[in-house]
Design a protein around this motif. Structure first.
Motif, short mmCIF file in Angstrom:
data_model
loop_
_atom_site.label_atom_id
_atom_site.label_comp_id
_atom_site.label_asym_id
_atom_site.label_seq_id
_atom_site.Cartn_x
_atom_site.Cartn_y
_atom_site.Cartn_z
N ARG A 183 0.95 -1.06 -0.13
CA ARG A 183 -0.12 -0.33 -0.10
C ARG A 183 1.19 1.20 0.02
N ASN A 184 1.72 1.21 1.04
CA ASN A 184 2.87 2.24 0.74
C ASN A 184 3.38 2.79 -0.93
N ARG A 185 3.79 1.96 -1.36
CA ARG A 185 4.17 1.79 -2.71
C ARG A 185 3.20 2.47 -4.14
N VAL A 186 1.82 1.76 -3.31
CA VAL A 186 0.74 2.61 -4.03
C VAL A 186 0.44 4.74 -3.92
N VAL A 187 1.07 4.44 -2.79
CA VAL A 187 0.50 6.40 -2.49
C VAL A 187 2.06 6.63 -2.76
N ASP A 188 3.59 6.21 -3.03
CA ASP A 188 4.52 6.58 -3.71
C ASP A 188 4.40 6.59 -5.26
N VAL A 189 3.22 6.08 -5.92
CA VAL A 189 3.43 5.76 -7.40
C VAL A 189 2.18 6.87 -7.46
N MET A 190 1.51 7.24 -7.01
CA MET A 190 0.24 8.22 -7.56
C MET A 190 0.62 9.74 -7.01
N GLU A 191 1.58 9.31 -5.79
CA GLU A 191 2.45 10.84 -5.39
C GLU A 191 3.63 11.35 -6.57
N GLU A 192 3.52 10.54 -7.46
CA GLU A 192 5.22 10.25 -7.97
C GLU A 192 4.07 10.75 -9.75
N LEU A 193 2.90 10.43 -9.62
CA LEU A 193 2.02 10.59 -11.17
C LEU A 193 1.37 11.63 -11.06
N MET A 194 1.18 12.39 -9.89
CA MET A 194 0.55 13.91 -9.92
C MET A 194 1.35 14.70 -9.86
N ARG A 195 3.41 14.70 -8.58
CA ARG A 195 3.86 15.59 -9.93
C ARG A 195 4.24 15.84 -11.15
N PHE A 196 5.15 14.62 -11.59
CA PHE A 196 4.91 14.68 -12.90
C PHE A 196 3.14 14.86 -13.80
N THR A 197 2.75 15.26 -13.44
CA THR A 197 1.19 16.03 -14.39
C THR A 197 1.35 17.17 -13.98
N TYR A 198 1.17 17.58 -13.09
CA TYR A 198 1.88 19.44 -12.78
C TYR A 198 2.91 19.75 -13.80
N LEU A 199 3.66 18.68 -13.43
CA LEU A 199 5.20 19.72 -14.26
C LEU A 199 4.72 19.52 -16.11
N LEU A 200 3.96 18.41 -16.45
CA LEU A 200 4.37 18.07 -17.84
C LEU A 200 2.74 19.19 -18.39
N ARG A 201 1.82 18.95 -18.13
CA ARG A 201 0.46 19.29 -18.47
C ARG A 201 -0.32 20.52 -18.98
N ASP A 202 0.56 21.43 -18.59
CA ASP A 202 0.68 22.93 -19.11
C ASP A 202 2.05 22.78 -20.52
N HIS A 203 2.85 21.91 -20.93
CA HIS A 203 3.62 21.50 -21.74
C HIS A 203 3.89 20.17 -22.63
N ASP A 204 2.28 19.36 -23.07
CA ASP A 204 2.30 19.16 -23.32
C ASP A 204 2.70 18.62 -25.06
N SER A 205 2.28 20.02 -25.56
CA SER A 205 2.32 19.60 -27.10
C SER A 205 3.64 20.61 -27.28
N PHE A 206 4.53 21.59 -26.22
CA PHE A 206 6.12 21.66 -26.25
C PHE A 206 6.95 20.65 -26.25
N MET A 207 5.73 19.29 -25.19
CA MET A 207 7.02 18.10 -24.82
C MET A 207 6.91 17.45 -26.46
N VAL A 208 6.06 17.07 -27.40
CA VAL A 208 6.24 16.08 -27.91
C VAL A 208 5.82 16.60 -29.59
N ASP A 209 6.60 18.27 -29.92
CA ASP A 209 6.60 18.88 -30.97
C ASP A 209 7.95 18.14 -31.47
N ARG A 210 7.73 17.66 -32.80
CA ARG A 210 9.24 16.65 -33.36
C ARG A 210 9.37 17.19 -33.92
N PHE A 211 10.74 17.19 -34.66
CA PHE A 211 11.59 17.59 -36.21
C PHE A 211 10.42 17.03 -37.05
#
Length: 241
Positions: A183-211
């Motif tokens: 159960r502790n590991r599930v909490v760890d995974v969800m915590e990491e998911l939230m952090r990356f979602t906050y970091l990336l969601r406003d930059h999704d188009s920038f992150m997948v813009d490919r040459f």
């Protein structure tokens, strides 16, 4: 590198106001059984995410037709799944391990998500967390295969993951997950998911813009312009009476 001499690369994200709405997370599980441990694990993860401030939707795979190359694309369950995928900013996948792999029920859901649908790409640039449940000893086969699948769907799959062994021992009759390192590991995974979602969601188009995709678009536009020029410059044949 002369072939790049006319190419401009946008390598720094622009500074802009961050979204303030709750992170939108779609949860998928891989069993149709009444006592589905992958569903119980997903419900546990969903409760954790909601406690952390996320808006969560759990898709019920019951009634989803077997993937038939879009012949059943008008089915209500297919439409529901695709609408949820478009709505989401992040996803959590949880499958039981069956014959060393993810379940057919789980894979069928991903098969119904196209890489692109017009201008919309339902999964590209979204954050993904992975979980699996096992009836026996701890294994990572389903996780490893789902990780390959997430990469194929062009998602940002976080490094942390959850594998729950002897899962039938890990839940109370009420469906609540027992206190444990699992159960502790599930909490760890969800915590990491939230952090990356906050970091990336406003930059999704920038992150997948490919040459390569920009280059292909330029070639398509150039080909269209050449066709139009030929049409404009071609004199109409005189009509004989």
């Amino acid at each position: 590198m002369h072939f790049l001499s006319n190419e401009t690369f946008n390598l720094k994200p622009e500074i802009k106001a961050l979204s303030t709405h709750k992170p939108k997370v779609l949860m998928l599980y891989g069993s149709l059984r009444n006592t589905s441990y992958s569903k119980l694990a997903i419900q546990t993860a969903a409760n954790i995410l909601e406690h952390m401030g996320a808006e969560v939707r759990i898709f019920d795979p019951k009634g989803l037709p077997v993937f038939d190359n879009d012949e059943s694309a008008s089915h209500s369950k297919v439409k529901e799944l695709r609408e949820l995928a478009n709505w989401s900013e992040a996803q959590v996948w949880c499958s039981p391990e069956i014959h060393g792999n993810m379940s057919a029920v789980f894979k069928n859901q991903i098969d119904w998500l196209p890489l692109s649908s017009g201008a919309i790409r339902p999964s590209q640039g979204k954050v993904l967390a992975l979980m699996q449940v096992s009836g026996g000893s701890q294994s990572f086969n389903a996780l490893n295969n789902m990780r390959v699948l997430g990469r194929w769907m062009r998602m940002f799959t976080i490094a942390n993951q959850s594998s729950i062994a002897k899962v039938y021992q890990e839940f109370e009759p009420s469906g609540e997950m027992k206190a444990s390192n699992y159960r502790n590991r599930v909490v760890d995974v969800m915590e990491e998911l939230m952090r990356f979602t906050y970091l990336l969601r406003d930059h999704d188009s920038f992150m997948v813009d490919r040459f390569s995709e920009r280059n292909a678009s330029k070639q398509e536009v150039a080909a269209l312009n050449n066709t139009l020029k030929k049409h404009i410059n071609t004199p109409e044949k005189a009509c004989c009476h």
